[in-house]
Design a protein around this motif. Structure first.
Motif, mmCIF file in Angstrom:
data_model
loop_
_atom_site.group_PDB
_atom_site.id
_atom_site.type_symbol
_atom_site.label_atom_id
_atom_site.label_comp_id
_atom_site.label_asym_id
_atom_site.label_seq_id
_atom_site.Cartn_x
_atom_site.Cartn_y
_atom_site.Cartn_z
ATOM 1 N N GLU A 1 19.507 38.958 19.014
ATOM 2 C CA GLU A 1 19.069 38.421 17.723
ATOM 3 C C GLU A 1 17.579 38.132 17.704
ATOM 4 O O GLU A 1 16.917 38.318 16.685
ATOM 5 C CB GLU A 1 19.827 37.128 17.400
ATOM 6 C CG GLU A 1 21.261 37.344 17.004
ATOM 7 C CD GLU A 1 21.968 36.041 16.691
ATOM 8 O OE1 GLU A 1 21.422 35.226 15.912
ATOM 9 O OE2 GLU A 1 23.061 35.827 17.232
ATOM 10 N N PHE A 2 17.040 37.664 18.827
ATOM 11 C CA PHE A 2 15.621 37.313 18.876
ATOM 12 C C PHE A 2 14.753 38.559 18.671
ATOM 13 O O PHE A 2 13.771 38.528 17.934
ATOM 14 C CB PHE A 2 15.277 36.626 20.197
ATOM 15 C CG PHE A 2 16.018 35.329 20.387
ATOM 16 C CD1 PHE A 2 15.682 34.205 19.635
ATOM 17 C CD2 PHE A 2 17.055 35.229 21.292
ATOM 18 C CE1 PHE A 2 16.359 33.010 19.784
ATOM 19 C CE2 PHE A 2 17.749 34.034 21.462
ATOM 20 C CZ PHE A 2 17.406 32.924 20.702
ATOM 21 N N ALA B 1 11.714 42.257 14.921
ATOM 22 C CA ALA B 1 11.618 43.593 14.328
ATOM 23 C C ALA B 1 11.717 43.532 12.807
ATOM 24 O O ALA B 1 10.954 44.196 12.095
ATOM 25 C CB ALA B 1 12.706 44.495 14.899
ATOM 26 N N HIS B 2 12.643 42.720 12.289
ATOM 27 C CA HIS B 2 12.787 42.601 10.833
ATOM 28 C C HIS B 2 11.540 41.990 10.194
ATOM 29 O O HIS B 2 11.111 42.429 9.124
ATOM 30 C CB HIS B 2 14.042 41.798 10.475
ATOM 31 C CG HIS B 2 15.317 42.549 10.703
ATOM 32 N ND1 HIS B 2 15.661 43.684 10.010
ATOM 33 C CD2 HIS B 2 16.326 42.329 11.582
ATOM 34 C CE1 HIS B 2 16.827 44.131 10.424
ATOM 35 N NE2 HIS B 2 17.256 43.327 11.397
ATOM 36 N N LYS B 3 10.937 40.997 10.842
ATOM 37 C CA LYS B 3 9.685 40.417 10.318
ATOM 38 C C LYS B 3 8.581 41.468 10.301
ATOM 39 O O LYS B 3 7.786 41.532 9.357
ATOM 40 C CB LYS B 3 9.255 39.212 11.160
ATOM 41 C CG LYS B 3 10.049 37.970 10.890
ATOM 42 C CD LYS B 3 9.548 36.816 11.733
ATOM 43 C CE LYS B 3 10.435 35.604 11.565
ATOM 44 N NZ LYS B 3 10.062 34.519 12.469
ATOM 45 N N TYR B 4 8.545 42.287 11.332
ATOM 46 C CA TYR B 4 7.538 43.345 11.423
ATOM 47 C C TYR B 4 7.700 44.331 10.261
ATOM 48 O O TYR B 4 6.720 44.753 9.646
ATOM 49 C CB TYR B 4 7.678 44.045 12.779
ATOM 50 C CG TYR B 4 6.571 44.994 13.140
ATOM 51 C CD1 TYR B 4 5.261 44.562 13.306
ATOM 52 C CD2 TYR B 4 6.846 46.341 13.350
ATOM 53 C CE1 TYR B 4 4.247 45.446 13.652
ATOM 54 C CE2 TYR B 4 5.841 47.230 13.699
ATOM 55 C CZ TYR B 4 4.549 46.780 13.851
ATOM 56 O OH TYR B 4 3.558 47.661 14.200
ATOM 57 N N GLY C 1 5.500 45.242 6.085
ATOM 58 C CA GLY C 1 5.123 46.553 5.570
ATOM 59 C C GLY C 1 5.013 47.647 6.608
ATOM 60 O O GLY C 1 4.567 48.753 6.304
ATOM 61 N N ASN C 2 5.425 47.373 7.823
ATOM 62 C CA ASN C 2 5.371 48.386 8.875
ATOM 63 C C ASN C 2 6.623 49.246 8.851
ATOM 64 O O ASN C 2 7.729 48.744 8.647
ATOM 65 C CB ASN C 2 5.250 47.712 10.252
ATOM 66 C CG ASN C 2 3.966 46.930 10.376
ATOM 67 O OD1 ASN C 2 2.887 47.489 10.412
ATOM 68 N ND2 ASN C 2 4.092 45.600 10.402
ATOM 69 N N GLU C 3 6.423 50.534 9.064
ATOM 70 C CA GLU C 3 7.567 51.430 9.198
ATOM 71 C C GLU C 3 8.058 51.299 10.637
ATOM 72 O O GLU C 3 7.328 51.596 11.586
ATOM 73 C CB GLU C 3 7.160 52.872 8.901
ATOM 74 C CG GLU C 3 8.338 53.810 8.919
ATOM 75 C CD GLU C 3 7.963 55.228 8.538
ATOM 76 O OE1 GLU C 3 8.490 56.144 9.169
ATOM 77 O OE2 GLU C 3 7.127 55.392 7.630
ATOM 78 N N TYR C 4 9.287 50.819 10.801
ATOM 79 C CA TYR C 4 9.812 50.558 12.132
ATOM 80 C C TYR C 4 11.331 50.712 12.093
ATOM 81 O O TYR C 4 12.054 49.764 11.781
ATOM 82 C CB TYR C 4 9.409 49.147 12.589
ATOM 83 C CG TYR C 4 9.639 48.923 14.067
ATOM 84 C CD1 TYR C 4 8.722 49.391 15.003
ATOM 85 C CD2 TYR C 4 10.763 48.252 14.524
ATOM 86 C CE1 TYR C 4 8.924 49.185 16.356
ATOM 87 C CE2 TYR C 4 10.970 48.045 15.871
ATOM 88 C CZ TYR C 4 10.048 48.519 16.785
ATOM 89 O OH TYR C 4 10.249 48.318 18.121
ATOM 90 N N PRO C 5 11.818 51.917 12.392
ATOM 91 C CA PRO C 5 13.267 52.136 12.365
ATOM 92 C C PRO C 5 13.984 51.268 13.407
ATOM 93 O O PRO C 5 13.528 51.140 14.541
ATOM 94 C CB PRO C 5 13.429 53.614 12.715
ATOM 95 C CG PRO C 5 12.076 54.220 12.627
ATOM 96 C CD PRO C 5 11.082 53.123 12.744
#
Length: 189
Positions: A146-147, A152-155, A159-163
């Motif tokens: 979860e951490f 990752a979700h905040k990133y 506005g970052n593309e991060y699959p």
């Protein structure tokens, strides 16, 4: 995606206290399959923080994949130095074996463990330095992934593309069933 972070549950969160547990080959197998598919699409580096459980099993999967994909690389970026110092001796040996076969090893914090902020900083650093995340996680089973996921979700929210790719318990069960069926078919032919 050229650089992928991989994380997931620690072994004890899955009720696994030994690498000899019957579930470990299946978890490594599904990781290996997913990573091989991503290598075919251009993946060059897998980054783990060296945590026990899914991360080290992913490290093993990468090491095994190098036979077929010699350009695939493994980086272990530990959150702090000497993270293994309180682990059992056989676990430390396993950890050192993975590190010895990695292509790059470093600690994000150049100090021993001091506080949870080092873990948060490591998650942030790894997310920012990779192109995506593969996580073994199921929303019905809370745990340490979860951490990483929150970071990752905040990133992504910034506005970052991060699959964010996931492996669920359903995926593992499907993989086990397919593996067992394949083994049965091998006996029949």
């Amino acid at each position: 995606m050229m650089v992928l972070a991989v994380t997931g549950y620690k072994g004890h969160e899955l009720g696994i206290f030994s690498n000899k547990h019957e579930a470990v080959p299946y978890i490594k197998g599904i990781l290996k399959n997913r990573l091989a598919h991503l290598v075919e699409e251009g993946l060059e580096w897998v980054v783990i923080s060296g945590q026990l459980g899914v991360e080290l099993w992913a490290g093993e999967a990468v090491i095994e994949l190098k036979d077929s994909y010699p350009d695939l690389k493994l980086a272990v970026l530990t959150p702090f130095q000497h993270q293994e110092q309180r682990w059992k001796e056989n676990t430390q040996e396993y950890y050192q074996l993975i590190l010895s076969k990695a292509d790059f090893v470093d600690s994000i914090s150049k100090r021993s463990y001091e506080n949870p902020g080092q873990l948060q900083a490591a998650n942030q650093f790894i997310i920012e330095k990779t192109d995506g995340l593969l996580v073994l996680y199921d929303t019905d089973q809370p745990g340490s992934p979860e951490f990483y996921l929150k970071t990752a979700h905040k990133y992504v929210e910034l506005g970052n593309e991060y699959p964010i790719l996931s492996i669920s318990f359903f995926d593992i069960n499907d993989y086990i069933e397919e593996s067992q069926k394949s083994n049965e078919d091998d006996w029949v032919t």
